[in-house]
Scaffold this active site. Structure first.
Site, PDB file in Angstrom:
ATOM      1  N   ASP A 460       0.885  -1.020   0.083  1.00  0.00           N
ATOM      2  CA  ASP A 460       0.234   0.021  -0.056  1.00  0.00           C
ATOM      3  C   ASP A 460       0.783   1.071   0.013  1.00  0.00           C
ATOM      4  O   ASP A 460       1.970   1.168   0.568  1.00  0.00           O
ATOM      5  CB  ASP A 460      -0.804   0.010   1.199  1.00  0.00           C
ATOM      6  CG  ASP A 460      -2.101  -0.219   1.162  1.00  0.00           C
ATOM      7  OD1 ASP A 460      -2.503  -0.577  -0.071  1.00  0.00           O
ATOM      8  OD2 ASP A 460      -3.122  -0.071   2.020  1.00  0.00           O
ATOM      9  N   ASP A 781      -4.395  -2.352   4.924  1.00  0.00           N
ATOM     10  CA  ASP A 781      -4.864  -1.893   6.450  1.00  0.00           C
ATOM     11  C   ASP A 781      -6.104  -1.591   6.288  1.00  0.00           C
ATOM     12  O   ASP A 781      -6.858  -1.754   7.414  1.00  0.00           O
ATOM     13  CB  ASP A 781      -4.171  -0.214   6.588  1.00  0.00           C
ATOM     14  CG  ASP A 781      -4.320   0.549   5.387  1.00  0.00           C
ATOM     15  OD1 ASP A 781      -4.881   0.554   4.554  1.00  0.00           O
ATOM     16  OD2 ASP A 781      -3.727   1.720   5.541  1.00  0.00           O
ATOM     17  N   ASP A 785      -8.974  -4.602   1.817  1.00  0.00           N
ATOM     18  CA  ASP A 785      -7.762  -5.390   1.600  1.00  0.00           C
ATOM     19  C   ASP A 785      -7.902  -6.560   1.996  1.00  0.00           C
ATOM     20  O   ASP A 785      -6.872  -7.675   1.949  1.00  0.00           O
ATOM     21  CB  ASP A 785      -6.450  -4.697   2.312  1.00  0.00           C
ATOM     22  CG  ASP A 785      -5.992  -3.161   1.705  1.00  0.00           C
ATOM     23  OD1 ASP A 785      -6.217  -3.103   0.665  1.00  0.00           O
ATOM     24  OD2 ASP A 785      -5.653  -2.356   2.599  1.00  0.00           O
TER      25      ASP A 785
END
Length: 1230
Positions: A460, A781, A785
């Site tokens: 990310d 997070d 996801d």
């Protein structure tokens, strides 16, 4: 529900009796009532609330709590609630006791065989044949067997039993300490799960276990609900109840339709407040856990049993408030019953396979040993000597057979590497403990070792690569772009008021900015960091957002469209004093600008916002901000009349025709340590890819700052929709081979949805175009996801910013949210792998030698030179102690200098095989020399052909001692597995290793000097000891000799311990390719090869010319210039019509290998489209995945020639004014 209500008695004996009114502890409602309420859903639940309590307000009142201020923080009140309604804690399953673990360790087959043999041996040794005269039995039992010796016959059996006991205790202790560690780990994970509740009117975070019935909890996107409750205020709340119901659809919760929230479910969208009504064993999760027997409260389920007659499997999926017991143990239970989360870890797969192979070989050897010994004995005694079998001699013969059997079993015991699982466990447990210090909280053991094989990391951007401390640094407002935050007097007062309200109201009320703890520190950001940046902007403009919020409390918000990954925006509707409505909206600038029809000018008045103005804004404002790595957010609003009432459910119409107030650029600086960490990853052969929801230019700028992409490299940056269009065929199905064309070069995937992330991860994992199966790690997070984290080989969740859902799906939690901790995880993972390999190298050398010695010795001298008890001692050294010593080597930076091993790589490399066989040869030569001519060398009595119970000989003691000392010195050699010369390197940084080697040596001295009969040892003198030591040290010298032999001359050495066989992947792939190539293409191929050879020269010349030109033009795009070889190439007339999706076919050309490798510079092309109707043409397929075509909205220049990124040259020309071509710009690489 009576029993369940009283269940808390078990934990809280001081439960008060019922009041006269029948309500417990003077609350206006009982546990039973609440439990039966929580069993209902939807309209039934609403009806029940109305019947019993009229509304939720009354329910709050009866539970003595306030919907606005929550409970008071009075400890006595909280304690009373715990006594009456129970604690939010599910009692753990009792851990296995030490004795249970001992019993489990005793189940080992080889140990059972040994025990039986030892007991038979013991029994027979006490049997005295009648009639002292045993002459009749031949000279079998003859020999110097005085009374004392005969008495000592039982010792061997007893010694074997004793050593078995040792092995069992050691194994049980290891298991016990492992379980203890997990429970500690689990309780740590639990303490970290906190939840927001309102107490005394302020929102505080408390550990989940401290929640009580009556608490008002704030529920938001990404939470895992820790208790059951009733919704008292909600905005667009959607819950994933699949863990309870098995239904994958998200359930919409609202006060009017379905207000029941259940523990163990996940909040997928929206926010709200709930009144906690059931906790711990009384919550839905608790009831299921009780049914599963997780709590020891078996009887309690009687009344609430009807609550959930869940099938076990669904219940098993639950991962609620992780009961206080080791979740790992829980996990294991779960894994047994439901589908395992992942396939068996790579290492375990390889080890199991190897252990089975070795075990089989050992079994064969031991069987042959026993058969040969017995045959030899029978033939020698009854045929050659012609002895007749007499009944009174039977016990003596049987004793011989038992002795042979014991020798056979010992060979088997030594051959079977039962230390392997132990070594893995110790190594993993040790690593996990140490990784805690490196901010890696490992939830699944095998993740640690899988990480060492990782070949790709999909990370990310926000919070992992960047600091996640967002601040607004640029703002476009009232037709002006401010590069710094303007003073309030520079902005029109009307606009200022609008922007303040828009931010204050349309940010989650849980996001706020709190004054810094320390003097001069930065203010603390609580909640969503992007929203905090906007609130910070309000404060910087000297306005107060809190005042607006007090004026419009959360309850008064008319309608909220919460942020989710599909909308990429958030909108809030409020009712104005005159009855009309106003909608505030904020979101990704390029998405929200499309919905804007007006913009506020400098005078604060709205004017029309035409497409031309939008393009201008994108070019002048958004792209420059994005190219500096800023995230751009647009803030807009819209007025609605009170009459007619708008259709609030038609979101598309509501959020349109907006008036744009401002566009802000939010900076999220790259973490200082990230570029270095990414460089380490790349050096270690791991590709880092960035998958983000942000704008492509922002993503590309940040990727360049992090070092994920480098100017001049051959890489791809794509947007999610582009990626999706490219990987799907005409029917819209995802095709693996289309993904295979993209992922090898893909470095940045921007504006991606969670599904894109999952598709990419799955595509890389399933890909077969590289010979090694890719091992992918993913960081995430957000709730969205979850799927990608679960699909990945290793999922990393953020400990600070991560939602509960993400943590639940992950394997490792990064407690500091930092990318550089992932590098530490890679280091530890590789270290685990190397530790296991070191142990194997050592263990297999001992195995080979011990088995061959026992086997040949037994066949030639009818007696193994190494006795059963000695073998068990050797087994203990090499298994338990060596696994401890070699598995606890600390990792070094050098581990990051090699490529990952990959899935199909063998555990035992050629170098290791060379070491194993080389050392085995040395040891066998020494031992056989000692066995057959040792008595002459040392001038002592020969120990060969000794009778049954003869005393131990010095001869065999020297063999045993030398053997053990050689193992000890070889253990030092085993510390290096890649053929390094200095085996002492870093030896003192591992105190465990040193103490084990020295300790083993000390025990060996004791065994030899004082072991006597049980260990079949006779004390040695100093000279003999020195000789043994000298030969043992020869191992170190021999190790250097072996290291000098080059590997490439040992082609005959096979590697062992492969993973799953790579199923002839390459051939199939080529075959498929062939089929797909048309005959026409095949014809073309021959001509093209020659054609390209010729063109190779032109390429070189063009490259030279380009080098000169680029220094002049410095990367400015010239659409007319023809600077690619493709423009000189005659495309084969080979037109494919594809009217459905209009997917541009990817241009691929067969290029010489050398040119492909040598030219890593970008050659940029600008294609003029042949015309609106004809499709791009397609030359033949090639072996190389090529560059896909780029969409016109992206400034291509930045992607290829990153000078622009560095020098901040913003290029207007990248947006094509010509509407004809959907593919104005194309990047490719030769």
């Amino acid at each position: 529900m009576g029993d369940l209500g009283n269940s808390t008695v078990d934990f809280h004996p001081k439960k008060p009796g019922m009041d006269k009114g029948g309500h417990e502890g003077d609350f206006g409602v009982t546990v039973e009532e609440l439990c039966s309420l929580m069993e209902l859903r939807g309209p039934e639940a609403l009806q029940k609330i109305q019947e019993n309590y009229t509304d939720t307000e009354t329910l709050c009142h009866r539970l003595k709590t306030s919907p606005a201020d929550g409970l008071s923080d009075n400890p006595a009140d909280l304690e009373k609630r715990r006594q009456v309604f129970g604690m939010n804690f599910i009692p753990p399953k009792k851990p296995k006791t030490f004795l249970q673990l001992v019993w489990e360790a005793l189940q080992d087959v080889t140990l059972i065989i040994l025990e039986i043999a030892a007991i038979i041996s013991l029994g027979l040794s006490f049997y005295q044949p009648p009639g002292g005269d045993s002459e009749a039995c031949g000279n079998v039992s003859a020999g110097a067997e005085d009374e004392g010796e005969a008495e000592a016959g039982w010792i061997e059996g007893a010694a074997i039993l004793l050593s078995v006991l040792c092995v069992v205790l050691v194994t049980a202790f290891n298991d016990w300490s492992k379980e203890k560690q997990f429970r500690g780990l689990q309780s740590r994970i639990e303490q970290e799960q906190r939840f927001a509740v309102v107490r005394n009117g302020t929102v505080i975070q408390i550990p989940v276990a401290e929640m009580v019935v009556g608490d008002i909890a704030q529920v938001k996107y990404g939470d895992l609900l820790p208790a059951d409750g009733v919704l008292i205020q909600g905005n667009d709340l959607k819950i994933d109840e699949s863990s309870l119901t098995g239904e994958s659809d998200h359930v919409h919760k609202s006060i009017a339709k379905d207000p029941m929230l259940l523990s163990g479910t996940h909040v997928m969208e929206g926010s709200g407040k709930m009144l906690v009504t059931a906790v711990g064993v009384n919550s839905q999760t608790g009831i299921i856990f009780t049914l599963l027997g997780a709590g020891e409260v078996e009887e309690e389920k009687k009344d609430c049993k009807k609550a959930k007659k869940q099938d076990e499997a669904v219940a098993m999926e639950m991962q609620p408030l992780k009961s206080a017991e080791g979740g790992e143990v829980e996990e294991k239970e779960k894994k047994k019953s439901s589908v395992a989360k992942k396939e068996k870890s790579v290492l375990q797969g390889k080890l199991t396979k190897l252990a089975v192979q070795i075990g089989k070989a050992g079994l064969v050897m031991s069987a042959i040993t026993v058969i040969i010994l017995m045959l030899y004995f029978v033939i020698e005694t009854f045929v050659v000597q012609g002895v007749v079998w007499l009944t009174e001699c039977t016990p003596i013969y049987v004793q011989y057979f038992v002795k042979f059997f014991i020798i056979g079993v010992t060979v088997l015991v030594v051959a079977v590497p039962e230390g392997l699982p132990l070594a893995v466990t110790i190594s993993l447990a040790y690593s996990v403990k140490k990784m805690m210090k490196d901010n890696n909280l490992v939830r699944h053991l095998d993740a640690c070792e899988t990480m060492g094989n990782a070949t790709a990391i999909c990370s990310d951007k926000t919070g992992t690569l960047t600091t996640n401390r967002m601040t607004v640094v640029q703002i476009y407002i009232g037709d002006q772009l401010f590069r710094n935050i303007p003073r309030p007097d520079q902005i029109n007062p009307k606009t200022l008021e609008l922007i303040t309200s828009a931010i204050a109201v349309n940010c989650a009320y849980t996001s706020k900015i709190i004054a810094a703890d320390k003097e001069g520190g930065l203010p603390k950001q609580v909640g969503n960091k992007t929203e905090c940046a906007l609130l910070g902007l309000v404060l910087d403009l000297k306005q107060e957002y809190q005042a607006v919020r007090e004026q419009i409390p959360e309850e008064k918000l008319y309608k909220v469209y919460t942020f989710n990954s599909v909308r990429k925006s958030m909108s809030t509707v409020i009712q104005m004093p005159d009855g009309s409505f106003r909608l505030y909206s904020k979101g990704a600038s390029e998405i929200l600008l499309k919905k804007c029809s007006f913009v506020l000018g400098r005078d604060g008045e709205a004017r029309a916002f035409r497409p031309r103005d939008k393009d201008e804004m994108v070019k002048k404002v958004i792209e420059p901000m994005a190219c500096e790595g800023l995230r751009t957010i647009c803030i807009a609003y819209r007025e609605f009349p009170a009459d007619p009432m708008p259709d609030w459910d038609n979101e598309t119409d509501i959020v349109s025709n907006l008036i744009c107030i401002t566009v802000v650029g939010i900076e999220d600086p790259v973490r200082a340590e990230v570029p270095e960490a990414i460089r380490k990853c790349q050096r270690a052969g791991i590709t880092v890819r960035m998958v983000t929801g942000d704008n492509i230019n922002t993503a590309r700028a940040i990727a360049a700052k992090c070092g994920i992409i480098h100017p001049g490299d051959d890489f791809l940056c794509m947007e999610g929709k582009d990626f999706n269009r490219r990987i799907r065929n005409e029917k819209g199905e995802i095709e693996q081979e289309r993904i295979d064309k993209i992922w090898p070069k893909l470095r940045v995937l921007a504006r991606s949805s969670p599904t894109d992330k999952h598709t990419l991860v799955k595509g890389i994992i399933d890909s077969t175009i590289v010979e090694q199966r890719q091992v992918v790690a993913v960081t995430g997070d957000g709730t969205n996801d979850g799927p990608a984290l679960k699909k990945a080989d290793v999922g990393f969740a953020m400990g600070i910013a991560g939602t509960d859902v993400a943590k639940e799906a992950s394997d490792i939690i990064l407690t500091d949210d930092n990318f550089s901790s992932i590098v530490k995880a890679v280091m530890w993972g590789r270290n685990v792998y190397d530790s296991i390999s070191k142990f194997l190298q050592f263990q297999l050398t001992v195995n080979v030698v011990a088995v061959i010695v026992a086997f040949t010795g037994a066949c030639i001298t009818q007696d193994s030179p190494l006795k059963a008890v000695q073998m068990l001692w050797v087994n203990l050294i090499m298994d338990t102690f060596a696994s401890l010593a070699l598995a606890t080597e600390p990792p070094t930076e050098a581990l990051l200098l090699r490529k990952p091993y990959g899935r199909n790589n063998p555990l035992i490399s050629r170098t290791m095989m060379k070491n194993i066989l080389g050392h085995a040869v040395f040891q066998l030569i020494i031992i056989f020399t000692l066995l057959f001519v040792g008595e002459k060398i040392f001038d002592i009595d020969s120990g060969r052909n000794a009778p049954l119970h003869s005393p131990p000989s010095e001869h065999y003691t020297i063999i045993f001692n030398t053997f053990v000392l050689m193992q000890l010195f070889n253990e030092i050699n085993a510390r290096k597995i890649h053929g390094e010369r200095n085996v002492f390197d870093g030896i003192f940084s591992n105190p465990i290793f040193c103490s084990i080697v020295l300790g083993t040596f000390a025990i060996q001295i004791v065994i030899v000097q004082f072991g006597g009969k049980p260990f079949s040892c006779s004390p040695l003198n100093v000279e003999q000891w020195l000789w043994c030591l000298f030969v043992g040290m020869g191992e170190l010298v021999w190790g250097q000799v072996i290291a000098s032999v080059p590997n490439h001359q040992l082609k005959f050495l096979k590697e062992a311990g492969h993973g799953s066989a790579p199923d002839m992947i390459m051939d199939e792939d080529l075959a498929e390719d062939e089929e797909e190539i048309d005959h026409a293409e095949r014809e073309l191929r021959r001509g093209q090869i020659l054609w390209f050879r010729g063109l190779n020269r032109i390429q070189t010349q063009i490259r030279v010319v380009k080098a000169f030109r680029s220094s002049l033009y410095d990367g400015i795009e010239r659409p007319e210039s023809r600077n690619s070889i493709h423009d000189f190439q005659a495309h084969p007339e080979f037109i494919i019509t594809d009217s459905v999706h209009n997917i541009p076919l990817i241009d691929e050309t067969d290029v010489d290998d050398e040119s492909e490798r040598s030219n890593h510079n970008h050659v940029r092309v600008a294609l003029r489209h042949p015309g609106p109707h004809s499709q791009p043409q397609r030359p033949p397929r090639s072996r190389y995945p090529s560059r896909p075509l780029r969409q016109q909205s992206l400034p291509v220049t930045l992607n290829c020639n990153n000078n622009a990124t560095e020098n901040r040259v913003y290029l207007g020309s990248s947006i094509s004014p010509c509407p004809v071509s959907p593919l104005h710009s194309l990047e490719t690489c030769l």
